[in-house]
Design an enzyme around this catalytic site. Structure first.
Site, PDB file in Angstrom:
ATOM      1  N   TYR A  79       0.804  -1.229   0.000  1.00  0.00           N
ATOM      2  CA  TYR A  79       0.000   0.000   0.000  1.00  0.00           C
ATOM      3  C   TYR A  79       0.834   1.274   0.000  1.00  0.00           C
ATOM      4  O   TYR A  79       0.560   2.223   0.690  1.00  0.00           O
ATOM      5  CB  TYR A  79      -1.044  -0.045   1.138  1.00  0.00           C
ATOM      6  CG  TYR A  79      -0.606   0.391   2.536  1.00  0.00           C
ATOM      7  CD1 TYR A  79       0.386  -0.264   3.228  1.00  0.00           C
ATOM      8  CD2 TYR A  79      -1.225   1.489   3.130  1.00  0.00           C
ATOM      9  CE1 TYR A  79       0.769   0.145   4.491  1.00  0.00           C
ATOM     10  CE2 TYR A  79      -0.845   1.909   4.393  1.00  0.00           C
ATOM     11  CZ  TYR A  79       0.160   1.225   5.060  1.00  0.00           C
ATOM     12  OH  TYR A  79       0.532   1.647   6.290  1.00  0.00           O
ATOM     13  N   HIS A 129      -5.677   2.886   0.708  1.00  0.00           N
ATOM     14  CA  HIS A 129      -5.583   2.106  -0.540  1.00  0.00           C
ATOM     15  C   HIS A 129      -6.650   1.022  -0.655  1.00  0.00           C
ATOM     16  O   HIS A 129      -6.372  -0.134  -1.010  1.00  0.00           O
ATOM     17  CB  HIS A 129      -4.173   1.514  -0.703  1.00  0.00           C
ATOM     18  CG  HIS A 129      -3.580   1.795  -2.049  1.00  0.00           C
ATOM     19  ND1 HIS A 129      -3.833   1.010  -3.145  1.00  0.00           N
ATOM     20  CD2 HIS A 129      -2.795   2.799  -2.487  1.00  0.00           C
ATOM     21  CE1 HIS A 129      -3.204   1.497  -4.191  1.00  0.00           C
ATOM     22  NE2 HIS A 129      -2.565   2.593  -3.831  1.00  0.00           N
TER      23      HIS A 129
HETATM   24  O1  KDG Z   1      -1.474   3.104 -10.508  1.00  0.00           O
HETATM   25  C1  KDG Z   1      -1.705   3.049  -9.141  1.00  0.00           C
HETATM   26  C2  KDG Z   1      -1.104   4.217  -8.412  1.00  0.00           C
HETATM   27  O2  KDG Z   1      -1.380   5.387  -9.101  1.00  0.00           O
HETATM   28  C3  KDG Z   1      -1.654   4.318  -7.008  1.00  0.00           C
HETATM   29  O3  KDG Z   1      -1.299   3.187  -6.297  1.00  0.00           O
HETATM   30  C4  KDG Z   1      -1.113   5.541  -6.314  1.00  0.00           C
HETATM   31  O4  KDG Z   1      -2.713   5.386  -4.519  1.00  0.00           O
HETATM   32  C5  KDG Z   1      -1.950   6.052  -5.190  1.00  0.00           C
HETATM   33  C6  KDG Z   1      -1.868   7.480  -4.922  1.00  0.00           C
HETATM   34  O5  KDG Z   1      -2.571   7.928  -4.029  1.00  0.00           O
HETATM   35  O6  KDG Z   1      -1.114   8.151  -5.622  1.00  0.00           O
HETATM   36 MG    MG Z   2      -4.170   6.704  -3.559  1.00  0.00          MG
END
Ligand code: KDG
Ligand code: MG
Length: 408
Positions: A160, A217
């Site tokens: 995450y 996440h």
């Molecule tokens: O492609 C997935 C990412 O952009 C993501 O995991 C990033 O959660 C994310 C964020 O807050 O930038």
């Molecule tokens: Mg995010």
């Protein structure tokens, strides 16, 4: 005025940026971004196979009609692949329009509402000590807002958004290389036991001024999310992001009834219809949509206006997967939006990235200063682009310890 051609480029330093360049009979060109992280070849082929042949001969100034033609004309509506492809066209047409007007893009929205836009960086640590070090690293550069992700003791993998190496001094960039996904193991109980206390210790260490953001996440159930939000209330988070997956939007009512922690959702949304219920029912405080895969400026501007009606502020997605082209489009929206909140800003600010996408946009002391160059204020160096090609990648897949698939 007519569109005479368009080209799609896939590749970039460390990322498969999908860049669209639209050419016109007046020598002006426009740039768009259709980067859909780890599925980049799909919007690229949508553009090449279906959209570009239909753009030739159209008047690029009619960006609204072209947007409607693509959206309604597809028959099968919405979805991140199509919306990323339409978005790239739309961003490029706004770039052309602003270049024709000889103005920076934000002028076409209504001008500037602020001199600079607040941004946040990602701090991460495999343990709390390392995370505090990493937050200090950003604070020392003048950042006023930081997203904090901490490894959980005895959690089998970090996950995450926590880096697995120990280079805590650079921005979070998850290793997505390889077509077979890496497997991350998640344990909700360990997370719920550890993280509220870790957040409290971060607040205690940095004092009341630092804006602290935390991204769950999509890992919790509605009841767990409500309990978690309640337990972190004393920390005064700037926001709690993606506490639950947003497919079940009514579930957020439960969280709202139990906590006043500001909620940010929407980085995986691609349409105003994904946002409507959450905004109209005051279930969120920040909308995390991105111009990259939500139909470009035309569509996202409608979402910003809808959000404004309900006191929801913007917090556009800005993970490193977005190219400097869509980040520039967002910077122009951020300069204008009366209900601007914050911008996630993690573009790879490397020499190679700047060479591929030259611009005068500036980040200083945790604030983003939009350039006054005409159009988007970003260019694309086709010669540089020849150095790069597509490299396959995949998001990790999450499982619980007993093997059950969970949400990444
Ligand atoms: O492609 C997935 C990412 O952009 C993501 O995991 C990033 O959660 C994310 C964020 O807050 O930038
Ligand atoms: Mg995010």
């Amino acid at each position: 005025m007519k569109i005479t051609g368009a080209k799609v480029f896939v590749g970039g330093p460390g990322k498969n940026y999908v860049t669209l360049k639209i050419y016109t009979d007046q020598g002006i060109y426009g740039l768009g971004d259709a980067t859909l992280n780890n599925r980049e070849t799909l919007p690229a082929s949508y553009l090449r196979d279906y959209i570009i042949p239909n753009l030739i001969g159209k008047d690029p100034r009619n960006s609204e009609d072209i947007w409607q033609f693509l959206y309604r004309g597809a028959y099968f509506r919405r979805g991140p692949i199509a919306m990323a492809a339409f978005g790239a066209v739309d961003i490029a047409l706004w770039d052309i329009k602003a270049k024709l007007a000889n103005m920076p893009l934000y002028q076409l929205f209504g001008g500037k509402s602020r001199d600079s836009a607040l941004v946040y960086a990602h701090a991460t640590g495999s343990d709390l000590e390392q995370l505090i070090d990493n937050i200090t690293f950003y604070k020392d550069q003048g950042y006023k807002a930081v997203r904090v992700q901490c490894g959980i003791p005895d959690m089998p993998t970090a996950g995450y958004g926590v880096r697995e190496d120990d280079d805590s001094k650079s921005d979070f960039i998850t290793d997505f290389s390889g077509i077979k996904p890496k497997i991350e193991i998640w344990d909700t109980e360990r997370y719920m036991r550890y993280m509220p206390d870790a957040l409290a210790r971060i607040r205690e260490h940095f004092g009341p001024e630092l804006k602290i953001l935390h991204d769950v996440h999509h890992r919790l159930t509605p009841r767990e999310a409500a309990a978690f939000a309640k337990s972190v209330e004393p920390v005064s988070l700037f926001w709690l992001e993606d506490p639950t997956p947003a497919e079940d939007q009514n579930a957020l009512q439960f969280l709202r009834q139990h906590s006043t922690v500001p909620i940010a959702i929407g980085e995986v949304f691609n349409s105003i219809y994904d946002c409507q219920h959450l905004i109209e029912n005051n279930l969120i405080d920040y909308i995390r949509i991105a111009v990259t895969y939500a139909g470009g400026i035309t569509h996202v501007k409608r979402i910003v206006d809808l959000a404004g009606l309900h006191n929801v502020r913007t917090g556009f997605h800005g993970a490193p997967s977005h190219s400097p082209i869509s980040m520039a489009a967002q910077a122009h929206l951020n300069a204008w939006a009366p209900n601007f909140g914050i911008q996630e800003y993690l573009v790879l600010g490397t020499k190679e990235c700047d060479a591929l996408f030259p611009s005068q946009h500036k980040l200083a002391s945790g604030l983003f200063y939009v350039s006054d160059d005409i159009g988007l204020g970003v260019d694309f160096d086709e010669k540089e682009a020849e150095k790069y090609s597509y490299v396959a990648g995949s998001h990790p897949v999450v499982r619980l310890e007993d093997g059950t698939v969970w949400n990444y």
